[in-house]
Design an enzyme around this catalytic site. Structure first.
Site, PDB file in Angstrom:
ATOM      1  N   ARG A  50       0.835  -1.209   0.000  1.00  0.00           N
ATOM      2  CA  ARG A  50       0.000   0.000   0.000  1.00  0.00           C
ATOM      3  C   ARG A  50       0.868   1.257   0.000  1.00  0.00           C
ATOM      4  NH1 ARG A  50      -4.458   0.785   4.649  1.00  0.00           N
ATOM      5  NH2 ARG A  50      -2.599   1.206   5.897  1.00  0.00           N
ATOM      6  N   ARG A 103      10.030  18.719  -8.520  1.00  0.00           N
ATOM      7  CA  ARG A 103      11.286  18.441  -9.230  1.00  0.00           C
ATOM      8  C   ARG A 103      12.494  19.024  -8.500  1.00  0.00           C
ATOM      9  NH1 ARG A 103       9.488  20.861 -14.889  1.00  0.00           N
ATOM     10  NH2 ARG A 103       9.015  22.458 -13.369  1.00  0.00           N
ATOM     11  N   LYS A 149      -2.652   7.054   1.042  1.00  0.00           N
ATOM     12  CA  LYS A 149      -2.355   7.354   2.455  1.00  0.00           C
ATOM     13  C   LYS A 149      -1.258   8.416   2.480  1.00  0.00           C
ATOM     14  CE  LYS A 149      -1.930   4.829   6.816  1.00  0.00           C
ATOM     15  NZ  LYS A 149      -3.014   5.474   7.546  1.00  0.00           N
ATOM     16  N   GLU A 182     -16.005   6.556   5.738  1.00  0.00           N
ATOM     17  CA  GLU A 182     -15.202   5.908   6.789  1.00  0.00           C
ATOM     18  C   GLU A 182     -15.142   6.854   7.966  1.00  0.00           C
ATOM     19  OE1 GLU A 182     -11.033   5.512   5.719  1.00  0.00           O
ATOM     20  OE2 GLU A 182     -11.114   7.308   4.479  1.00  0.00           O
TER      21      GLU A 182
HETATM   22  N1  PXG Z   1      -9.074   5.131   7.333  1.00  0.00           N
HETATM   23  C1  PXG Z   1      -8.129   6.081   7.510  1.00  0.00           C
HETATM   24  C2  PXG Z   1      -8.394   7.436   7.016  1.00  0.00           C
HETATM   25  C3  PXG Z   1      -6.910   5.743   8.111  1.00  0.00           C
HETATM   26  O1  PXG Z   1      -5.974   6.677   8.271  1.00  0.00           O
HETATM   27  C4  PXG Z   1      -7.719   3.472   8.390  1.00  0.00           C
HETATM   28  C5  PXG Z   1      -8.891   3.874   7.762  1.00  0.00           C
HETATM   29  C6  PXG Z   1      -7.551   2.046   8.788  1.00  0.00           C
HETATM   30  O2  PXG Z   1      -6.609   1.400   7.958  1.00  0.00           O
HETATM   31  P1  PXG Z   1      -5.696   0.226   8.482  1.00  0.00           P
HETATM   32  O3  PXG Z   1      -4.878  -0.150   7.321  1.00  0.00           O
HETATM   33  O4  PXG Z   1      -4.860   0.762   9.623  1.00  0.00           O
HETATM   34  O5  PXG Z   1      -6.602  -0.857   8.937  1.00  0.00           O
HETATM   35  C7  PXG Z   1      -6.707   4.430   8.576  1.00  0.00           C
HETATM   36  C8  PXG Z   1      -5.435   4.015   9.219  1.00  0.00           C
HETATM   37  C9  PXG Z   1      -1.567   6.918  12.870  1.00  0.00           C
HETATM   38  C10 PXG Z   1      -2.701   6.084  12.513  1.00  0.00           C
HETATM   39  O6  PXG Z   1      -1.755   7.932  13.503  1.00  0.00           O
HETATM   40  C11 PXG Z   1      -3.125   5.974  11.211  1.00  0.00           C
HETATM   41  C12 PXG Z   1      -4.188   5.156  10.921  1.00  0.00           C
HETATM   42  C13 PXG Z   1      -4.797   4.454  11.884  1.00  0.00           C
HETATM   43  C14 PXG Z   1      -4.349   4.588  13.174  1.00  0.00           C
HETATM   44  C15 PXG Z   1      -3.289   5.415  13.512  1.00  0.00           C
HETATM   45  O7  PXG Z   1      -0.455   6.522  12.547  1.00  0.00           O
HETATM   46  N2  PXG Z   1      -4.594   5.050   9.650  1.00  0.00           N
END
Ligand code: PXG
Length: 288
Positions: A50, A103, A149, A182
């Site tokens: 990802r 760039r 992300k 979400e």
């Molecule tokens: N939606 C968003 C917008 C996220 O940032 C998820 C869903 C869940 O994805 P995963 O792959 O974790 O199941 C995320 C995940 C951080 C942090 O602060 C980031 C996330 C989740 C928890 C902590 O590093 N992103």
């Protein structure tokens, strides 16, 4: 604490980044949040894939192979003697000048923080969370695709502020045309008529790795699971609601916008999936 920064392990106090780094100046970069459970990195390949996909989407060429990236993560975990941890892997466009032009950034900045995981209090998992619907809408995919992300989390932070203002810790984000996308840092699932439903990522949500794990668990235990466009009416009428994310894992939701969900307690399907997820974290990963 040792931080991996551009190929070297450096003490936290000395791990500095230039004020001309475009990750800071423009949020130009990508990241991953990964978890380890008792010396096992959960779904590492999926996180690395990802990360490279997100980088590709913003035309950021990571100057390191996936294998070398995995080696760097493991080296950092070992240096910090961590068994249960949270890994934050960040790639920025690198140091440039004032002005957007990518760039001008000749070398991406790569850093890896491995730290203890800050968990939600246990009672949230036992009693369930109360959340709200954020007035802030999720990014419009043709403007900034939520499947990337990126280091641009302002959209999520604005919705997090909505949640905090309402006295809660999380908020549901809708798309510009009123579909459920979400939450600010978690994906959402509902249980309705015995079926497990979650919005398709194309609606404008991150393709969460915990979300994927939950879908595969459900399929393995013959629980009907579908990706479906959802409106808030569907969520309010659900018998169970839960959120998924690397940090939160699976967390039950019992109240949304002051309305009780189901009987106001974490539901049986949610509890079953939480148990199955716990088992998965013990086997599904890369040992270091
Ligand atoms: N939606 C968003 C917008 C996220 O940032 C998820 C869903 C869940 O994805 P995963 O792959 O974790 O199941 C995320 C995940 C951080 C942090 O602060 C980031 C996330 C989740 C928890 C902590 O590093 N992103």
């Amino acid at each position: 604490m040792k931080i991996y920064l551009n190929g070297k392990l450096i003490s936290k106090e000395k791990a500095h980044i230039s004020v001309f780094d475009h990750g800071l100046l423009y949020g130009d970069g990508v990241f991953e949040g990964i978890r380890t459970y008792d010396g096992l990195i959960f779904r590492l390949k999926e996180h690395i894939d990802r990360l490279y996909k997100s980088a590709d989407a913003i035309k950021l060429n990571i100057p390191m192979t996936k294998i070398k990236m995995i080696e760097a993560i493991i080296k950092t975990l070992k240096a910090n003697k961590l068994k249960d941890s949270y890994i934050r892997l960040v790639i920025t466009r690198g140091v440039g000048d004032l002005g957007l032009d990518p760039r001008k950034c000749s070398k991406p900045t790569i850093f890896i923080i491995t730290d203890k995981i800050a968990l939600y209090p246990k009672e949230f998992y036992q009693k369930g969370l109360e959340i709200v619907t954020a007035p802030t809408r999720r990014n419009y995919p043709p403007a900034l695709d939520p499947r990337i992300k990126s280091l641009n989390y302002l959209n999520n932070i604005l919705a997090k502020l909505d949640a905090i203002k309402a006295g809660t810790d999380e908020a549901i984000m809708l798309t510009y045309n009123d579909y459920v996308a979400e939450c600010t840092g978690d994906n959402i699932f509902i249980v309705k008529d015995g079926e497990l439903l979650t919005p398709p990522v194309e609606v404008g949500a991150l393709e969460g790795i915990t979300r994927d794990a939950v879908i595969s668990i459900a399929k393995n235990i013959d629980m009907p699971v579908y990706e479906k466009m959802l409106k808030m009416e569907d969520v309010y009428a659900a018998t169970e609601v839960f959120l998924t994310g690397t940090a939160a894992e699976i967390i039950p939701v019992v109240k949304i916008d002051k309305r009780q969900i189901g009987d106001g307690k974490p539901g049986t399907i949610t509890l079953k999936l939480m148990g199955e997820f716990r088992k998965l974290t013990k086997v599904d990963g890369v040992r270091y």
